[in-house]
Design a protein around this motif. Sequence first.
Motif, mmCIF file in Angstrom:
data_model
loop_
_atom_site.group_PDB
_atom_site.id
_atom_site.type_symbol
_atom_site.label_atom_id
_atom_site.label_comp_id
_atom_site.label_asym_id
_atom_site.label_seq_id
_atom_site.Cartn_x
_atom_site.Cartn_y
_atom_site.Cartn_z
ATOM 1 N N ARG A 24 -9.242 3.544 1.358
ATOM 2 C CA ARG A 24 -8.806 2.591 0.341
ATOM 3 C C ARG A 24 -8.352 1.313 1.038
ATOM 4 O O ARG A 24 -8.043 1.319 2.233
ATOM 5 C CB ARG A 24 -7.658 3.164 -0.492
ATOM 6 N N ILE A 25 -8.312 0.250 0.267
ATOM 7 C CA ILE A 25 -7.834 -1.022 0.791
ATOM 8 C C ILE A 25 -6.938 -1.651 -0.265
ATOM 9 O O ILE A 25 -7.220 -1.583 -1.461
ATOM 10 C CB ILE A 25 -9.024 -1.946 1.142
ATOM 11 N N HIS A 26 -5.826 -2.208 0.165
ATOM 12 C CA HIS A 26 -4.916 -2.898 -0.737
ATOM 13 C C HIS A 26 -5.075 -4.402 -0.523
ATOM 14 O O HIS A 26 -4.870 -4.896 0.594
ATOM 15 C CB HIS A 26 -3.475 -2.481 -0.473
ATOM 16 N N LEU A 27 -5.453 -5.105 -1.557
ATOM 17 C CA LEU A 27 -5.690 -6.543 -1.451
ATOM 18 C C LEU A 27 -4.413 -7.294 -1.850
ATOM 19 O O LEU A 27 -3.969 -7.200 -2.999
ATOM 20 C CB LEU A 27 -6.862 -6.945 -2.353
ATOM 21 N N PRO A 28 -3.816 -8.065 -0.940
ATOM 22 C CA PRO A 28 -2.526 -8.717 -1.188
ATOM 23 C C PRO A 28 -2.667 -10.051 -1.930
ATOM 24 O O PRO A 28 -2.567 -11.121 -1.343
ATOM 25 C CB PRO A 28 -1.970 -8.918 0.222
ATOM 26 N N VAL A 29 -2.895 -9.974 -3.237
ATOM 27 C CA VAL A 29 -3.140 -11.192 -4.011
ATOM 28 C C VAL A 29 -2.010 -11.510 -4.993
ATOM 29 O O VAL A 29 -2.093 -12.493 -5.733
ATOM 30 C CB VAL A 29 -4.475 -11.087 -4.795
ATOM 31 N N ALA A 30 -0.964 -10.682 -5.015
ATOM 32 C CA ALA A 30 0.138 -10.904 -5.962
ATOM 33 C C ALA A 30 1.256 -11.678 -5.262
ATOM 34 O O ALA A 30 1.968 -11.126 -4.424
ATOM 35 C CB ALA A 30 0.658 -9.565 -6.475
ATOM 36 N N PRO A 31 1.450 -12.960 -5.584
ATOM 37 C CA PRO A 31 2.346 -13.795 -4.787
ATOM 38 C C PRO A 31 3.824 -13.737 -5.155
ATOM 39 O O PRO A 31 4.657 -14.195 -4.385
ATOM 40 C CB PRO A 31 1.800 -15.204 -5.037
ATOM 41 N N ARG A 32 4.163 -13.190 -6.312
ATOM 42 C CA ARG A 32 5.561 -13.269 -6.755
ATOM 43 C C ARG A 32 6.121 -11.901 -7.115
ATOM 44 O O ARG A 32 5.470 -11.108 -7.784
ATOM 45 C CB ARG A 32 5.691 -14.193 -7.966
ATOM 46 N N ALA A 33 7.366 -11.678 -6.676
ATOM 47 C CA ALA A 33 8.067 -10.451 -7.031
ATOM 48 C C ALA A 33 8.845 -10.660 -8.327
ATOM 49 O O ALA A 33 9.184 -11.792 -8.690
ATOM 50 C CB ALA A 33 9.024 -10.054 -5.909
ATOM 51 N N ASN A 34 9.116 -9.577 -9.037
ATOM 52 C CA ASN A 34 9.935 -9.678 -10.250
ATOM 53 C C ASN A 34 11.186 -8.815 -10.177
ATOM 54 O O ASN A 34 11.869 -8.618 -11.182
ATOM 55 C CB ASN A 34 9.121 -9.327 -11.495
ATOM 56 N N SER A 35 11.493 -8.312 -8.970
ATOM 57 C CA SER A 35 12.716 -7.520 -8.799
ATOM 58 C C SER A 35 13.037 -7.416 -7.311
ATOM 59 O O SER A 35 12.187 -7.709 -6.458
ATOM 60 C CB SER A 35 12.543 -6.114 -9.389
ATOM 61 N N ARG A 36 14.243 -6.972 -7.043
ATOM 62 C CA ARG A 36 14.650 -6.711 -5.660
ATOM 63 C C ARG A 36 15.663 -5.586 -5.638
ATOM 64 O O ARG A 36 16.691 -5.653 -6.308
ATOM 65 C CB ARG A 36 15.240 -7.956 -5.006
ATOM 66 N N ILE A 37 15.351 -4.540 -4.882
ATOM 67 C CA ILE A 37 16.288 -3.447 -4.667
ATOM 68 C C ILE A 37 17.364 -3.923 -3.690
ATOM 69 O O ILE A 37 17.083 -4.687 -2.760
ATOM 70 C CB ILE A 37 15.549 -2.213 -4.098
ATOM 71 N N LYS A 38 18.591 -3.473 -3.860
ATOM 72 C CA LYS A 38 19.694 -3.924 -3.007
ATOM 73 C C LYS A 38 19.467 -3.616 -1.536
ATOM 74 O O LYS A 38 19.986 -4.312 -0.664
ATOM 75 C CB LYS A 38 20.999 -3.280 -3.466
ATOM 76 N N TYR A 39 18.677 -2.580 -1.258
ATOM 77 C CA TYR A 39 18.461 -2.160 0.130
ATOM 78 C C TYR A 39 17.170 -2.715 0.709
ATOM 79 O O TYR A 39 16.721 -2.290 1.773
ATOM 80 C CB TYR A 39 18.437 -0.627 0.205
ATOM 81 N N SER A 40 16.555 -3.675 0.032
ATOM 82 C CA SER A 40 15.281 -4.224 0.502
ATOM 83 C C SER A 40 15.463 -4.990 1.801
ATOM 84 O O SER A 40 16.528 -5.549 2.081
ATOM 85 C CB SER A 40 14.679 -5.153 -0.555
ATOM 86 N N SER A 41 14.385 -5.046 2.589
ATOM 87 C CA SER A 41 14.392 -5.811 3.825
ATOM 88 C C SER A 41 14.606 -7.281 3.520
ATOM 89 O O SER A 41 14.108 -7.806 2.513
ATOM 90 C CB SER A 41 13.065 -5.617 4.566
ATOM 91 N N MET A 42 15.315 -7.962 4.395
ATOM 92 C CA MET A 42 15.561 -9.393 4.215
ATOM 93 C C MET A 42 14.456 -10.239 4.830
ATOM 94 O O MET A 42 14.512 -11.463 4.796
ATOM 95 C CB MET A 42 16.912 -9.772 4.840
#
Length: 381
Positions: A24-42
């Motif tokens: 499988r291949i994941h194509l990185p075309v989504a430029p904007r996030a709509n959430s952030r978990i408190k423990y997410s990488s900075m």
Amino acid sequence: MTESSSTYSSHPCFGSAARKTVDRIHLPVAPRANSRIKYSSMQIMQEAIQPEAALAWLDDVIAEGRKIDVVGITGPGDPLVLPDLTFRTLELVKAKYPSMSLCVTTLGIGAANHAETLAKIGVSHVTLLVDAVSRSVIEELYAWIRPSKKNVPLEDASSILLSEQSAAVKALKAAGITVKINTTVYPSNADHVGEIAETMKALGADIMAIIPFIPKDDEQEILLKKTDSITMAAARDLAARHMELMPEWEECGAAVKTETTSLLPKPTKSRPNVAAVSSNGMEVDMHLGHAEKILIYGPRDDGLACLLETRTAPKAGGGTARWEELAGTLSDCFIILAASAGDSPKQILSRHGLYVAVTDGEIEGTVDSLYGGGKKKKCKK
């Protein structure tokens, strides 16, 4: 309950049977996030690429001999924040590779409204990221949630997220799409996993993956350690009482990694040259919109890449027409290097076969790398 029924066992992210045999291949075309978990990488999120560039990368991977069976849209942001980019990518892939399976991973905001479109394009599987079905747990886990263009107070956003995810499962199932629930286990939701499974199963979800939280860097590990095996076993036991589960978590399928160098286009017979914008002729240090001159690099007869000429850029202020004209001016170039560029020129130029690469590198070294030279300052997407 059994793990992975025949309905979805052929999909590497949904069933165990094909996990080692399907690429499988994941194509990185989504430029904007709509959430952030408190423990997410900075760390700064990877910049997305345009649909046409994603298709070109897929073409290159296949040309190298990889048999890709599944194309997924999973990031770097959420695929449904700017759904047109996701839809265009999926349509391009389906038109060129009609037998390829398509899937999407999303938080689920807006999914109900787009379920029929996803099904029409040919998406067979959608993964929903559901880490809580309780407002209080959501508010413990998330730093922020953006249901629309602006952040809203978390207490309001938590209610919206619950409603959107519930509607998403129902609409996706009604559209004939298989729905998997991905739940990442944190200390604050470990005892809540059974309730998530029960709720999602009642809505019609097909299968569930229980995933440990794994820090991606030292800074993230300071915030929270990897979820231990005892906690994971307990979470799986809670979920298995209500829903069919994926095998214990591992990186699913044989995924093609999205490394920076592999995402960059290559010169072709019709597009052998590189364009660059620079104020001093040595470094890529200008915004594309401010450029008056374009430097053109390409291979000489002996194969060595060098500066061929300088071309005049279309005058500023022309809007879409300006970028259409620039595409014509650079019709022999496969890439243009700039220190920054807006979304509009990226999209328009990409549709004309010209990739916009954002970099702060030294021109000659970057050009040399694009033609297969030594390891130099690399482009950022």
